[in-house]
Design an enzyme around this catalytic site. Structure first.
Site, PDB file in Angstrom:
ATOM      1  N   HIS A   1       0.796  -1.297   0.045  1.00  0.00           N
ATOM      2  CA  HIS A   1       0.013  -0.136   0.174  1.00  0.00           C
ATOM      3  C   HIS A   1       0.982   1.413  -0.095  1.00  0.00           C
ATOM      4  CE1 HIS A   1      -3.141   2.705   1.155  1.00  0.00           C
ATOM      5  NE2 HIS A   1      -4.210   1.889   0.726  1.00  0.00           N
TER       6      HIS A   1
ATOM      7  N   ASP B   1      -7.980  -5.453   0.316  1.00  0.00           N
ATOM      8  CA  ASP B   1      -8.462  -6.298  -0.803  1.00  0.00           C
ATOM      9  C   ASP B   1      -7.906  -7.640  -0.751  1.00  0.00           C
ATOM     10  OD1 ASP B   1      -9.852  -4.278  -1.850  1.00  0.00           O
ATOM     11  OD2 ASP B   1      -8.079  -3.490  -2.799  1.00  0.00           O
TER      12      ASP B   1
END
Ligand code: CMC
Length: 431
Positions: A308, A366
Site C-alpha cells: 500500500h 482487498d
C-alpha cells in the site's frame, strides 16, 4: 488552518527563502510552498504526490507506519465492530456521530431516495449485454446530471445536500442494476422496509419469480465491507473527485470521474485481481512459485492485495476483513474453501519472506474482501462496483469539504518539461 509558528529555509544559489511550516493535529508537519514559484521562480517535483499534501482536511487520518485509520477521530476497528455503514456515513458527512433522532432521520432520508428515475432504465438498455458493471456505473452515475437537474448547482448548499443523499441512496440500486443487466435478469426495485445492506443484497439476488431472504449475518458482513471502504483520505479516486470538482463540475460528473479512477487494478480493481490471482495459484504447493515471481524484478507480476502507498504496516481494515471472511465462510459451511486456504498460507509465507518484510509489504483491505464477496455469491466483476458504492460517501464528504474551503481553487499541477525547445515548423515535403 492554524498559524504557522515554524518555518523552513530553502537556499537556492545566493538566495534563501523562508517557507512556513504548518503543524497538523496528527501526522507529519507540512511545509507550505504555495508562494515558492512567485518568490523563487522554481517548481517542486513530486510525481505520484508521494510527499505532497494537496489540501487540508478534517475527515480521515491514516498513520501508515502504525497501521491506524481514523474517521473524524474514531478508529476503524471500533466503527466496524460497534457502528454500521449509515451511521459512519453520517459521521463522515457531518463530522460527529449522530444522536438517535438524527440517525433515524438520516436513515429515513436515504431510504426514501433509493429509487432511480424510471427513464434511467432505458439508459441501462443502451449498454452491451456483456458490459463490465464498472463501465455501466461510470456511465449511469455521470448520466445522473441529465436526470437530476435540481441538484447540480454546487453553489447552493441545499442542492449539494440533496445531491449527496441521492448519490449515497441510489448507488446500491445503480450497482445492483448494473449486475442484473450484465446477467440478463430483470431489475429488482428497492424496498423501504430493508436496511441499506439487506436492500442491496436483495436487489442483487432476488428475482421477480422468487424473493431473496436476507440472512442477517450476511447483511452484517456486507455492511462491514461497506464500512471498511467508506473513506481513505486523499487516495487516487478521491483526489480525482477533488480535481474534477475544482473546475466547478457538478457532483454527479465528479463522482463518475472517481468511479473511473477506482476501476484500475492498482486501486479498487485490486480485489478482483486478488481473487483471480488466488484462483490462479490454485493450491498451497504452488505458492512459492508465485512468491518467487513477485520478487523477480524482470517479472511484472505483483502479489495482488499486498502493499500500500500509505500503510507500511498491517492495513487495519485487512484484520477486520480476515475475521469477517472466517465468519461468513463458516456460516455458509465453506470453511474448507480452497481459495481461503491459499489466501491464508500465502499471507503466512509472504510475511515470513525477507523481501516483503524489507519493503514493508503487508496484506491490504482487498486481500480477503474478494474471498468473502465470492462466498456471498458475487462474481468478481462486482467486487469493484461494491467498493465504488462504499466509497461514494467518502468522495462526497471530501467534495463537500472542498467546496466549503475558502482556499479552494482549480487544481493545476506544474511539470518538469523535458521535451524539445522551440523549433521551426518543417513543411511535409522537406521531412
Ligand atoms: N508485490 C510485489 N512487490 C511489490 C508489491 C506487490 N504487491 N507492491 C510493491 N512492491 C514492491 C515494488 O516492486 C517496489 O520494489 P522496488 O523498490 O525494488 O522497486 C516496492 O515494493 C515499492 O513499490 P511501489 O510500486 O513503489 O509502491 P507504491 O506505493 O507506489 O505502490 C501499490 C502501492 C498498492 C500500488 C502496490 O503495492 C501494488 O501494486 N500492490 C498490488 C495492488 C493492490 O493490492 N492494490 C490495492 C491497494 S489497497 C486498496 C486501494 O487503496 O485501492
Amino acid at each position: 488552518m492554524a498559524d504557522a509558528p515554524k518555518s523552513a529555509t530553502l537556499t537556492i544559489g545566493d538566495n534563501t527563502y523562508d517557507l512556513p511550516i504548518h503543524s497538523p493535529t496528527a501526522g507529519p508537519d507540512v511545509v507550505d510552498i504555495r508562494k515558492l514559484y512567485g518568490q523563487a521562480g522554481v517548481f517542486t517535483y513530486d510525481p505520484g504526490f508521494t510527499s505532497t499534501a494537496s489540501c487540508d482536511s478534517t475527515i480521515t487520518f491514516i498513520d501508515g507506519g502504525e497501521g491506524v485509520l481514523l474517521h473524524r477521530g474514531y478508529p476503524i476497528d471500533q466503527l466496524a465492530e460497534k457502528s454500521h455503514y449509515l451511521e459512519v456515513c453520517y459521521l463522515l458527512l457531518y463530522g460527529e456521530l449522530p444522536s438517535a433522532a438524527q440517525l433515524e432521520e438520516f436513515e429515513s432520508l436515504v431510504t426514501n431516495h433509493t429509487m432511480l428515475h424510471e427513464q434511467m432504465v432505458y439508459f441501462y438498455r443502451g449498454f452491451r449485454r456483456d458490459a463490465h458493471p464498472m463501465a455501466i456505473m461510470t456511465g449511469v452515475v455521470g448520466a445522473m446530471s441529465a436526470f437530476y437537474h435540481d441538484s447540480t448547482d454546487i453553489h447552493d448548499a441545499h442542492q449539494r445536500e440533496v445531491a449527496s443523499i441521492r448519490l449515497i441512496a441510489k448507488m446500491p440500486t445503480i450497482a445492483a442494476w448494473a449486475y442484473k443487466f450484465s446477467i440478463g435478469q430483470p431489475f429488482i426495485y428497492p424496498r423501504n422496509d430493508l436496511d441499506y445492506a439487506s436492500n442491496f443484497l436483495r436487489m442483487c439476488f432476488a428475482v421477480p419469480a422468487e424473493d431473496y431472504e436476507v440472512n442477517p449475518i450476511l447483511s452484517r458482513a456486507m455492511d462491514r465491507i461497506f464500512t471498511l471502504h467508506a473513506d481513505h483520505e486523499q487516495n487516487a479516486s478521491t483526489s480525482t473527485v477533488r480535481l474534477a470538482s475544482s473546475s466547478g463540475a457538478n457532483p454527479f460528473a465528479c463522482i463518475a470521474a472517481g468511479i473511473a479512477c477506482l476501476w484500475g487494478p492498482a486501486h479498487g480493481g485490486a480485489n478482483q485481481a486478488c481473487l483471480e490471482m488466488l484462483k490462479e495459484i490454485g493450491s498451497v504447493d504452488r505458492i512459492p512459485e508465485f512468491i518467487a515471481r513477485a520478487k523477480d524484478k524482470n517479472d511484472p507480476f505483483r502479489l495482488m492485495g499486498f502493499g500500500h502507498r500509505v500503510y507500511k504496516n498491517f492495513d487495519p481494515r485487512a484484520t477486520v476483513m480476515k475475521q469477517s471472511a472466517d465468519e461468513v465462510l463458516e456460516l455458509l459451511g465453506v470453511e474448507n474453501n480452497p481459495v481461503l486456504a491459499v489466501a491464508k498460507e500465502l499471507e503466512k509465507q509472504a510475511l515470513e519472506d525477507p523481501y516483503f518484510a524489507e519493503k514493508k509489504l503487508f496484506p491490504n483491505v482487498d486481500f480477503y474482501s474478494g474471498v468473502i464477496l465470492e462466498a456471498m455469491g458475487f462474481p468478481t466483476s462486482m467486487f469493484t462496483p461494491i467498493f465504488a458504492l462504499s466509497r461514494t460517501v467518502g468522495w462526497i464528504s471530501q467534495w463537500k469539504e472542498m467546496i466549503g474551503d475558502p482556499q479552494n481553487k482549480i487544481g493545476r499541477p506544474r511539470q518538469l518539461y523535458l521535451g524539445e525547445t522551440a523549433r521551426d515548423y518543417v513543411d511535409i515535403e522537406s521531412r
